[in-house]
Design an enzyme around this catalytic site. Sequence first.
Site, mmCIF file in Angstrom:
data_model
loop_
_atom_site.group_PDB
_atom_site.id
_atom_site.type_symbol
_atom_site.label_atom_id
_atom_site.label_comp_id
_atom_site.label_asym_id
_atom_site.label_seq_id
_atom_site.Cartn_x
_atom_site.Cartn_y
_atom_site.Cartn_z
ATOM 1 N N ASP A 121 21.634 -13.518 47.128
ATOM 2 C CA ASP A 121 21.027 -13.592 45.796
ATOM 3 C C ASP A 121 21.525 -14.876 45.132
ATOM 4 O OD1 ASP A 121 19.617 -11.020 45.765
ATOM 5 O OD2 ASP A 121 21.616 -10.195 45.981
ATOM 6 N N LEU B 84 20.854 -9.106 55.514
ATOM 7 C CA LEU B 84 21.048 -7.709 55.138
ATOM 8 C C LEU B 84 20.672 -7.521 53.672
ATOM 9 C CD1 LEU B 84 24.320 -6.613 56.961
ATOM 10 C CD2 LEU B 84 21.967 -6.689 57.768
ATOM 11 N N MET C 214 24.626 -2.127 43.568
ATOM 12 C CA MET C 214 23.697 -1.065 43.167
ATOM 13 C C MET C 214 23.666 0.015 44.245
ATOM 14 S SD MET C 214 20.696 -2.742 40.935
ATOM 15 C CE MET C 214 19.647 -3.284 42.263
ATOM 16 N N SER D 244 19.688 -4.007 50.851
ATOM 17 C CA SER D 244 19.484 -2.562 50.707
ATOM 18 C C SER D 244 18.006 -2.231 50.864
ATOM 19 C CB SER D 244 19.966 -2.098 49.327
ATOM 20 O OG SER D 244 21.292 -2.500 49.133
ATOM 21 N N ARG D 245 17.149 -3.205 50.559
ATOM 22 C CA ARG D 245 15.697 -2.949 50.632
ATOM 23 C C ARG D 245 15.166 -2.967 52.061
ATOM 24 N NH1 ARG D 245 15.886 -5.617 45.313
ATOM 25 N NH2 ARG D 245 14.964 -4.133 43.834
ATOM 26 N N GLY E 176 26.856 -6.416 54.364
ATOM 27 C CA GLY E 176 27.006 -7.540 53.418
ATOM 28 C C GLY E 176 27.915 -7.146 52.265
ATOM 29 N N HIS E 177 27.679 -5.947 51.702
ATOM 30 C CA HIS E 177 28.556 -5.460 50.623
ATOM 31 C C HIS E 177 29.979 -5.277 51.160
ATOM 32 C CE1 HIS E 177 24.629 -3.565 49.159
ATOM 33 N NE2 HIS E 177 24.983 -4.337 48.160
ATOM 34 N N GLN F 159 20.872 -15.360 41.415
ATOM 35 C CA GLN F 159 21.705 -14.436 40.640
ATOM 36 C C GLN F 159 23.143 -14.977 40.545
ATOM 37 O OE1 GLN F 159 21.778 -9.954 40.936
ATOM 38 N NE2 GLN F 159 23.518 -10.375 42.263
#
Length: 295
Positions: A150, A184, A27, A186-187, A33-34, A153
């Site tokens: 996640d 890590l 997102m 994004s939030r 991490g990404h 998820q």
Amino acid sequence: MRVVRTVAALRTGLADAPRPIALVPTMGGLHEGHLELVRHARAQSATLVVSIFVNPAQFAADEDLDAYPRDERRDAELAREAGADLFFAPGVEEVYPPGFDTTVEVGGLTRELEGDPAQRGSEHFRGVAIVVAKLFNMVGPDVALFGQKDAQQALVIRRLVRDLDFPVRVDVLPTVRDDDGLALSSRNVYLSAGERERALALSRGLRAAEGLVAAGELDAERVVAAARDELEAGGLEPDYLELRSAEDLSVVARVNGSTLLCVAARVGPARLIDNVILRAPEQPVPSPPVTRSSP
Ligand code: PAF
């Protein structure tokens, strides 16, 4: 790296692309991490697609859809540097055109933990499932990569893939943490310096539980209590802190095989989640009795 915004342009871009094709769905708000996922995907694919789509379907009305970090130029640059071939950044109407009216619902797994009505609710995973199913159909990847942070998820997506026969392998990579232990996310950008300091109690709690299990304690209540003590000492009251089977999220009374300790807590404006996989220490294998056979 080519930036594409429509499914038609994506398909044209992938028409003669060499396989295997890897997909890293995100997102945006890319962090290390990404980028670990992207680099890992690069190493095992001939064509690498990174998608960026802040998916409205997985946000409840009172969640942070509007505030969610969006910096496409920065994300595209990071994806390019990490080796992406295609950067798929569709608009909302490309993914959900007017009249869109289909749902994808994975069952029981989506009603636990984050899916509990008191937390984000199963609608959250309905939103994740539909967008991931769509991305799989749009890209047709051979492998798709997700992060263990996640954890629920990842389980839901594995089940989706299995139940709907998507011809894709799902790779789940370990959580990437800052040096101080914070997972890590994004939030994390929502956190002030003081809130970030408080948020460290999450990973301290998980580490405390890990330490206890390594010392031989397998009782769920005692393991969870060790983590809870750290959270409370850091001034955090978790939304949940639970030990579950890492395979199907069923409640466990003891750490056995592969067990997930998951936590969610609100820290200032951010709701953070984290988890660790706990494994019972290996028991020494008893030596077989010595038997003598007569010649
Ligand atoms: O983990 C995320 O960033 C999102 O939930 C995903 C898998 C990209 C679906 O929107």
